[in-house]
Design a protein around this motif. Structure first.
Motif, PDB file in Angstrom:
ATOM      1  N   ASP A   5      85.282   0.733   5.423  1.00 12.46           N
ATOM      2  CA  ASP A   5      84.548   1.643   4.534  1.00 12.46           C
ATOM      3  C   ASP A   5      84.845   3.102   4.869  1.00 12.46           C
ATOM      4  OD1 ASP A   5      83.352  -0.543   3.288  1.00 12.46           O
ATOM      5  OD2 ASP A   5      81.646  -0.532   4.675  1.00 12.46           O
ATOM      6  N   LYS A   6      84.956   3.388   6.160  1.00 14.63           N
ATOM      7  CA  LYS A   6      85.271   4.760   6.576  1.00 14.63           C
ATOM      8  C   LYS A   6      86.673   5.156   6.124  1.00 14.63           C
ATOM      9  CE  LYS A   6      82.048   5.225  10.321  1.00 14.63           C
ATOM     10  NZ  LYS A   6      81.610   4.347  11.345  1.00 14.63           N
ATOM     11  N   ILE A   7      87.610   4.222   6.235  1.00 16.43           N
ATOM     12  CA  ILE A   7      88.974   4.498   5.779  1.00 16.43           C
ATOM     13  C   ILE A   7      88.973   4.741   4.266  1.00 16.43           C
ATOM     14  CG2 ILE A   7      91.282   3.497   5.441  1.00 16.43           C
ATOM     15  CD1 ILE A   7      90.903   2.119   8.194  1.00 16.43           C
ATOM     16  N   ASP A   8      88.246   3.916   3.527  1.00 17.06           N
ATOM     17  CA  ASP A   8      88.166   4.098   2.074  1.00 17.06           C
ATOM     18  C   ASP A   8      87.557   5.449   1.723  1.00 17.06           C
ATOM     19  OD1 ASP A   8      89.288   1.604   1.642  1.00 17.06           O
ATOM     20  OD2 ASP A   8      87.364   0.609   1.274  1.00 17.06           O
ATOM     21  N   GLN A   9      86.498   5.807   2.413  1.00 19.22           N
ATOM     22  CA  GLN A   9      85.841   7.086   2.140  1.00 19.22           C
ATOM     23  C   GLN A   9      86.757   8.264   2.498  1.00 19.22           C
ATOM     24  OE1 GLN A   9      81.916   7.319   3.782  1.00 19.22           O
ATOM     25  NE2 GLN A   9      81.491   9.287   2.807  1.00 19.22           N
ATOM     26  N   LEU A  10      87.428   8.169   3.650  1.00 22.81           N
ATOM     27  CA  LEU A  10      88.360   9.234   4.035  1.00 22.81           C
ATOM     28  C   LEU A  10      89.538   9.326   3.065  1.00 22.81           C
ATOM     29  CD1 LEU A  10      88.379   8.968   7.933  1.00 22.81           C
ATOM     30  CD2 LEU A  10      87.750  10.975   6.575  1.00 22.81           C
ATOM     31  N   THR A  11      89.985   8.199   2.548  1.00 18.78           N
ATOM     32  CA  THR A  11      91.073   8.200   1.570  1.00 18.78           C
ATOM     33  C   THR A  11      90.642   8.945   0.311  1.00 18.78           C
ATOM     34  OG1 THR A  11      91.945   6.120   2.435  1.00 18.78           O
ATOM     35  CG2 THR A  11      92.624   6.736   0.209  1.00 18.78           C
ATOM     36  N   LYS A  12      89.423   8.727  -0.129  1.00 18.81           N
ATOM     37  CA  LYS A  12      88.903   9.449  -1.296  1.00 18.81           C
ATOM     38  C   LYS A  12      88.809  10.945  -1.005  1.00 18.81           C
ATOM     39  CE  LYS A  12      86.314   5.524  -3.020  1.00 18.81           C
ATOM     40  NZ  LYS A  12      85.020   4.867  -3.063  1.00 18.81           N
ATOM     41  N   GLU A  13      88.364  11.282   0.200  1.00 19.77           N
ATOM     42  CA  GLU A  13      88.287  12.695   0.584  1.00 19.77           C
ATOM     43  C   GLU A  13      89.679  13.323   0.614  1.00 19.77           C
ATOM     44  OE1 GLU A  13      85.716  14.700   0.939  1.00 19.77           O
ATOM     45  OE2 GLU A  13      84.257  13.106   0.620  1.00 19.77           O
TER      46      GLU A  13
END
Length: 118
Positions: A5-13
């Motif tokens: 989830d953190k990777i997904d969120q950072l990817t969006k950022e």
């Protein structure tokens, strides 16, 4: 929040930051207090997410046989922070910016593949 989830969120950022970098001009005065406050407000949550990601990614890498070395996690965290600042201050050439961007995605992809096979 899990590592995935953190990777997904950072990817969006990262996508938002890249758009900001590509679609905005350099600030007129990098020492402008209002600009500094704006950047600080925008980047503080992302910095916290980067720190959380680094802790979790390091723990994941150290406990399993994965293709990412712990030093790569540290370097990726540093690259994320660099990209974060370059996105607002726009003080690096596009080629260098994209090298950082691609490097971060490379490590994210390796981690996601290792998470899938885990």
């Amino acid at each position: 929040m899990e590592l995935r989830d953190k990777i997904d969120q950072l990817t969006k950022e990262l996508e938002k930051l890249k758009e900001h970098y590509l679609n905005n001009e350099k600030p007129e005065n990098k020492k402008d207090r209002e600009f500094f406050i704006f950047v600080k407000e925008q980047t503080t949550p992302v910095y916290q997410l980067i720190q959380d990601w680094e802790v979790e990614a390091t723990a994941f890498v150290k406990q399993r046989k994965v293709r990412v070395h712990p030093q790569q996690v540290v370097s990726t965290s540093e690259n994320l922070e660099l990209l974060l600042m370059h996105s607002y201050y726009i003080d690096v050439k596009k080629k260098r910016y994209m090298e950082l961007y691609k490097s971060i995605h490379y490590v994210f992809d390796l981690l996601l593949n290792d998470l899938e096979s885990d």
